[in-house]
Scaffold this active site. Structure first.
Site, PDB file in Angstrom:
ATOM      1  N   ASP A   2       0.832  -1.206   0.000  1.00 55.61           N
ATOM      2  CA  ASP A   2       0.000   0.000   0.000  1.00 55.61           C
ATOM      3  C   ASP A   2       0.868   1.259   0.000  1.00 55.61           C
ATOM      4  OD1 ASP A   2      -2.404  -1.641   0.357  1.00 55.61           O
ATOM      5  OD2 ASP A   2      -1.617  -1.963   2.371  1.00 55.61           O
ATOM      6  N   HIS A  33      -4.666  -3.666   6.349  1.00 59.77           N
ATOM      7  CA  HIS A  33      -4.418  -3.873   4.920  1.00 59.77           C
ATOM      8  C   HIS A  33      -5.739  -4.321   4.295  1.00 59.77           C
ATOM      9  CE1 HIS A  33      -2.690  -4.906   1.114  1.00 59.77           C
ATOM     10  NE2 HIS A  33      -3.038  -6.175   1.237  1.00 59.77           N
TER      11      HIS A  33
END
Length: 336
Positions: free
Chosen positions: A159, A187
């Protein structure tokens, strides 16, 4: 030349591992002078594919790779390892509820945690890549009580890399000119990609990303949504989940954990929360961290806007729900 260290990759016959194993064996994580023994762990139906991966690793003729140990036995896979990449997990299938996904993964990460506890080195660094990564890391650590909890982490580096790439493209700069973007929380699509502490190098001067971009609406809207939904966009385009980029992120995460971060730079890791920034204690939560001597430390004192606090609240709520669901599965398992 140093003595070889043992590294395990689970889900070793899978897509992410196919890129990851080569990167590790080339020396991109543990150093160009560190010989390696790779343990490849997967489930029995994947043994044939695993044999092909072993052949390919041999055919790569990699000088640092001293031995490859393919296995379906966790006690062999985790024996004496110094680092573990836990990639294998039950993928979410269409129509599957999160509770069902958590239940399937609790069983996997219970077995792996118990094996780590029994046979891995006590200073092993464990990186959970398989989703839901934060809660899988929590479960795994739960079953490895002899290994310090700070040695377990979940990957949010993908990310972070996605976020940095978006900013680099937006500003027309190289990726290594973007620093200190933070991924907060889970996540998942509730994560909070936060550019408000980030810096960008423009004409030999570091500027804040907010100043360089000059568009708060973008940074609080499209930027966040693009990063949150990037995994789904990749699946939509290639009909398979992110593999090459996930492998690269796993290498980046473990490289920095092993070798440390540069002064003034921080990276995002899912680690056990101590309650910093109002996060729930005891969940695995992505924070900005600095790393020295293989020890991470949460970066303190960052200012969080009201907008940011709302985002942190959403991802905190989801992580608490996941933790509670996972713990209820553990409770029911222990009663069987």
């Amino acid at each position: 030349m140093a003595e070889p260290i043992r590294i395990v990759v689970t889900g070793a016959a899978g897509q992410i591992a196919y890129s990851l194993l080569y990167m590790i064996a080339r020396g991109e994580v543990f150093g160009k002078d560190q010989p390696l023994i790779l343990h490849l762990l997967d489930i029995p139906p994947m043994v044939g594919v695993l044999e092909g991966v072993v052949m390919e690793l041999a055919d790569c003729a990699l000088p640092l790779l001293r031995e490859v140990v393919p296995t379906t036995d966790p006690l062999v896979g985790f024996k004496d390892v110094s680092a573990a990449f836990l990639v294998g997990a039950m993928p979410r299938k269409e129509g599957m509820e999160r509770k069902d996904l958590l239940s399937a993964n609790v069983k996997i990460f219970k077995v792996q945690g118990e094996a780590l506890d029994k046979v891995a080195k006590k200073d092993v660094k464990v990186l959970v890549v398989g989703n839901p990564a934060n809660t899988n890391a929590l479960v795994c650590a739960n079953y490895a009580p002899s290994i310090p909890r700070e040695n377990f982490s979940a990957m949010t580096r993908l990310d972070q890399n996605r976020a940095a790439s978006q900013i680099a493209t937006k500003l027309g700069v190289s990726i290594n000119q973007v620093s200190n973007i933070v991924i907060w929380g889970n996540h998942s699509s509730t994560q909070y990609p936060d550019a408000s502490h980030g810096k960008v190098l423009i004409k030999d001067n570091w500027k804040s990303i907010a100043e360089a971009v000059g568009d708060d609406a973008y940074l609080q809207g499209q930027f966040i949504e693009t990063v949150q939904k990037r995994g789904a966009a990749v699946i939509g385009a290639r009909k398979m989940s992110s593999a090459m980029s996930a492998a690269k992120a796993a290498c980046d995460h473990m490289h920095d954990w092993w070798n440390g971060t540069a002064p003034g730079q921080f990276v995002s890791m899912g680690v056990f929360s101590d309650g910093s920034y109002g996060s729930p204690v005891g969940v695995v939560y992505s924070f900005p961290v600095e790393i020295k001597n293989k020890q991470w430390k949460i970066v303190e004192g960052l200012t969080i806007s009201d907008f940011g606090k709302t985002k942190l609240g959403l991802t905190s709520k989801e992580l608490e729900e996941e933790k509670n669901e996972a713990m209820s599965v553990l409770d029911s398992e222990s009663k069987l």
